[in-house]
Design a protein around this motif. Structure first.
Motif, short mmCIF file in Angstrom:
data_model
loop_
_atom_site.label_atom_id
_atom_site.label_comp_id
_atom_site.label_asym_id
_atom_site.label_seq_id
_atom_site.Cartn_x
_atom_site.Cartn_y
_atom_site.Cartn_z
N LEU A 1 0.83 -1.20 0.00
CA LEU A 1 0.00 0.00 0.00
C LEU A 1 0.86 1.25 0.00
CD1 LEU A 1 -2.72 1.49 0.31
CD2 LEU A 1 -2.49 1.17 2.78
N PHE B 1 0.46 4.10 -2.82
CA PHE B 1 -0.66 4.68 -2.08
C PHE B 1 -1.49 5.62 -2.93
CE2 PHE B 1 -2.42 8.15 0.45
CZ PHE B 1 -3.23 7.44 1.31
N SER B 2 -0.85 6.48 -3.73
CA SER B 2 -1.58 7.50 -4.49
C SER B 2 -2.57 6.86 -5.47
CB SER B 2 -0.61 8.41 -5.25
OG SER B 2 0.16 7.65 -6.17
N CYS B 3 -2.17 5.76 -6.08
CA CYS B 3 -3.05 5.10 -7.04
C CYS B 3 -4.23 4.43 -6.34
CB CYS B 3 -2.27 4.08 -7.86
SG CYS B 3 -3.13 3.52 -9.33
N TYR B 4 -3.96 3.76 -5.23
CA TYR B 4 -5.05 3.13 -4.48
C TYR B 4 -5.98 4.18 -3.87
CZ TYR B 4 -2.75 -1.36 -4.98
OH TYR B 4 -2.18 -2.49 -5.51
N TRP B 5 -5.41 5.28 -3.43
CA TRP B 5 -6.24 6.35 -2.88
C TRP B 5 -7.16 6.91 -3.96
CZ3 TRP B 5 -8.60 8.40 0.93
CH2 TRP B 5 -9.05 9.71 0.88
N SER B 6 -6.63 7.10 -5.15
CA SER B 6 -7.44 7.61 -6.25
C SER B 6 -8.57 6.64 -6.58
CB SER B 6 -6.56 7.84 -7.49
OG SER B 6 -7.33 8.30 -8.57
N MET C 1 -9.96 4.36 -4.51
CA MET C 1 -10.94 4.34 -3.42
C MET C 1 -11.75 5.63 -3.36
SD MET C 1 -11.01 1.44 -2.02
CE MET C 1 -12.09 1.94 -0.68
N LYS C 2 -11.12 6.76 -3.70
CA LYS C 2 -11.82 8.05 -3.67
C LYS C 2 -12.99 8.04 -4.63
CE LYS C 2 -9.60 11.53 -5.29
NZ LYS C 2 -8.59 12.61 -5.44
N THR D 1 -11.08 6.32 -12.69
CA THR D 1 -9.74 6.58 -12.17
C THR D 1 -8.76 6.82 -13.31
OG1 THR D 1 -10.20 5.17 -10.28
CG2 THR D 1 -7.90 5.65 -10.72
N CYS E 1 -5.52 7.70 -12.51
CA CYS E 1 -4.18 7.53 -11.95
C CYS E 1 -3.52 6.30 -12.57
CB CYS E 1 -4.24 7.38 -10.44
SG CYS E 1 -2.65 6.99 -9.67
#
Length: 231
Positions: free
Chosen positions: A141, A145-150, A152-153, A220, A222
């Motif tokens: 993670l 992180f930035s890709c997973y955050w994008s 999930m957002k 997404t 990202c």
């Protein structure tokens, strides 16, 4: 033709999933009312005792949610790119690990299990097991992180995420009674019934994971070169 077929499959899964989700939530809600009547009116306090019916039902719901997330981890997900597919599989694997952690937390073996089982469920072995599971997942993670955050957002408004938040809220309610912040009569029952419904909503969330996260992934933008490979 391929995109059309994929869209039709997503639509079919959405319809089937909505019916199952409604059935799960409604069934557990009705069961909760029956249990409340049995405990409060009939005095059947054994129903929420340790290693009794309500705890067994909770474990069953957690197992069902874990299996559902695990099944999503192995789905082909033809509607998304290979990179996004790997990301969704990582999320499904993480959710499966979370269900396993919940299952271990809800098990009560101190007074009935053999020594080795108590060690792994309630002793030092539990901490070792959690570290072995979660440290690699958290490392992956952190790497992306930035890709997973994008990703999930874009799922924040999905039913998958909203149901997961309802489950979290119910678990917090259960924790309030578990920590004895409030101690009304039958407060242990209220703890168990809150957790029972929390795991029902969690199963509902798991049933919607694949279709809602595929939709979120289409929003997404990202893109990054690194993505954990679990195959």
């Amino acid at each position: 033709m391929r995109l059309t077929d994929s869209s039709e499959r997503v639509g079919q899964r959405s319809g089937d999933g909505a019916g199952i989700v409604t059935g799960v939530i409604a069934s557990v809600a009705v069961l909760s009312l029956i249990l409340a009547w049995s405990v409060i009116q009939q005095g059947l306090v054994i129903l929420y005792d340790e290693n009794q019916m309500m705890e067994h039902l909770q474990l069953a719901l957690i197992l069902a949610a874990g299996w559902t997330f695990w099944r999503s981890d192995w789905c082909e997900m033809d509607e998304v790119s290979p990179q996004t597919r790997r990301q969704l599989r990582w999320l499904a694997l993480t959710a499966t690990a979370l269900m396993f952690s919940f299952f271990m937390r809800e098990m009560s073996v101190k007074h009935i299990g053999p020594e080795w089982l108590v060690y792994w469920v309630d002793g030092t072995g539990f901490k070792i097991l959690m570290a072995l599971i979660w440290l690699p997942l958290l490392y992956s993670l952190a790497r992306s992180f930035s890709c997973y955050w994008s990703l999930m957002k874009n799922a924040f408004n999905s039913h998958f995420f909203l149901y997961a938040m309802v489950s979290l809220a119910l678990l917090l309610v259960g924790a309030v009674f578990d920590k004895e912040v409030f101690k009304p009569e039958f407060f242990r029952f209220y703890e168990e019934v809150a957790e029972l419904n929390a795991y029902a909503w969690l199963l509902a969330s798991a049933l919607l994971f694949e279709q809602d996260m595929v939709k979120a992934s289409n929003k997404t933008h990202c893109m990054q070169t690194y993505s954990p490979v679990w195959r």
